[in-house]
Design a protein around this motif. Sequence first.
Motif, short mmCIF file in Angstrom:
data_model
loop_
_atom_site.label_atom_id
_atom_site.label_comp_id
_atom_site.label_asym_id
_atom_site.label_seq_id
_atom_site.Cartn_x
_atom_site.Cartn_y
_atom_site.Cartn_z
N SER A 1 -26.31 9.31 -40.36
CA SER A 1 -27.58 8.49 -40.49
C SER A 1 -28.71 9.07 -40.33
O SER A 1 -29.98 8.55 -40.47
N TRP A 2 -28.81 10.55 -40.52
CA TRP A 2 -30.12 11.30 -40.45
C TRP A 2 -30.23 11.94 -41.69
O TRP A 2 -29.26 12.57 -42.43
N VAL A 3 -31.25 11.94 -42.22
CA VAL A 3 -31.78 12.64 -43.55
C VAL A 3 -33.04 13.60 -43.28
O VAL A 3 -33.96 12.92 -42.49
N VAL A 4 -32.89 14.70 -43.92
CA VAL A 4 -33.79 15.91 -43.58
C VAL A 4 -34.59 16.26 -45.05
O VAL A 4 -33.85 16.55 -45.62
N LEU A 5 -35.83 16.00 -44.88
CA LEU A 5 -36.41 16.15 -46.16
C LEU A 5 -37.25 17.38 -46.22
O LEU A 5 -38.22 17.68 -45.41
N ASP A 6 -37.24 18.55 -47.04
CA ASP A 6 -37.89 19.61 -47.21
C ASP A 6 -39.10 19.61 -48.31
O ASP A 6 -38.83 19.28 -49.36
N VAL A 7 -40.41 19.47 -47.82
CA VAL A 7 -41.36 19.25 -48.71
C VAL A 7 -42.58 20.47 -48.72
O VAL A 7 -43.72 20.45 -48.89
N ARG A 8 -41.70 21.70 -48.89
CA ARG A 8 -42.67 22.79 -48.95
C ARG A 8 -43.50 22.91 -50.21
O ARG A 8 -42.88 22.73 -51.39
N TRP A 9 -44.49 23.49 -50.24
CA TRP A 9 -45.35 23.44 -51.45
C TRP A 9 -46.42 24.32 -51.12
O TRP A 9 -47.02 24.70 -50.17
N ILE A 10 -46.94 24.94 -52.31
CA ILE A 10 -47.99 25.95 -52.31
C ILE A 10 -49.11 25.54 -53.35
O ILE A 10 -48.68 25.40 -54.77
N HIS A 11 -50.25 25.23 -53.30
CA HIS A 11 -51.24 24.81 -54.19
C HIS A 11 -51.21 26.15 -55.25
O HIS A 11 -51.34 27.35 -54.84
N GLY A 12 -51.38 25.78 -56.39
CA GLY A 12 -51.61 26.63 -57.60
C GLY A 12 -49.96 27.29 -58.14
O GLY A 12 -50.18 28.05 -59.07
N ASP A 13 -49.10 26.87 -57.24
CA ASP A 13 -47.75 27.53 -57.73
C ASP A 13 -46.43 26.33 -57.29
O ASP A 13 -46.22 26.31 -56.37
N PRO A 14 -46.79 25.52 -58.42
CA PRO A 14 -45.75 24.50 -58.24
C PRO A 14 -44.07 24.65 -58.06
O PRO A 14 -43.30 24.11 -57.97
#
Length: 265
Positions: A31-44
């Motif tokens: 019932s648990w969901v883990v979301l990875d939202v790592r992001w760097i501006h300028g390098d999609p």
Amino acid sequence: MSSASSSSTAATTTTTYLSTGDLAANLGRGSWVVLDVRWIHGDPLKGRADFLESHIEGAVFVHLVEDATGEVVPGVTGRNPLPSLEKANKVFSRAGINPGSTVVVYDSMGGAFAGRVWWILKWLQHDGPVYLLEGGFKKWSREGLPTSSGDEPPKALGTFVGRPCAEMCVGAEEVMAALKEPESWKLIDTRPAERFTGQSEPVDPVAGHIPGFINVPFQQNINTTTGMPLTREELRANWDCGWAVCSFCCALWPWDAQDVPWFVE
């Protein structure tokens, strides 16, 4: 066993942040969901590359632009409009989110980007707990907690159905009206100070800020060295002002936020 591990809907110390220990105790629960939202501006491509190199075991990668942003229409939308309901339903269902799922969102920037996905889930009124991971991937890695590399096996398709809360978004006309009530509203621009002042603008074509907004950089809500949020007392001192707050560029919210601030679409 931690307090969160005794129930899939149990909060830890706050309504916004979940500790790394509580997530570790619940890792792998259906019932648990883990979301990875790592992001760097300028390098999609960087966030996805970092995910493939190492991520929290079982996490699902969510691309900040491809998954959490709507269609950009020149002259109509901003750079990062909210996703359509249809798109959000598909993205979160693909991630395995069902009604009642506990969702934990993280990045490596103190929640600067994970906060957007956290807010979208709140805006869509997900009926399960939604947390930002305290300290993000940096803290998780420092503590030697379980990680994986490469792609994760596809999740069983969830049945996420969002219900947008219209009261959580404001448009340009409402912002213009709020500017006439400075004693009641505070319009917050959470970008770094150098972008607010126009001294530097690495992302947008026009530098500076919307007239009437005040600058409260998101970095003021976190310890930028550790990625940990400030204490409740420190955050309350910054935010417990009695104003209606409208945020531009998705700020991090206080520890005990019950009423989620508005977002400028």
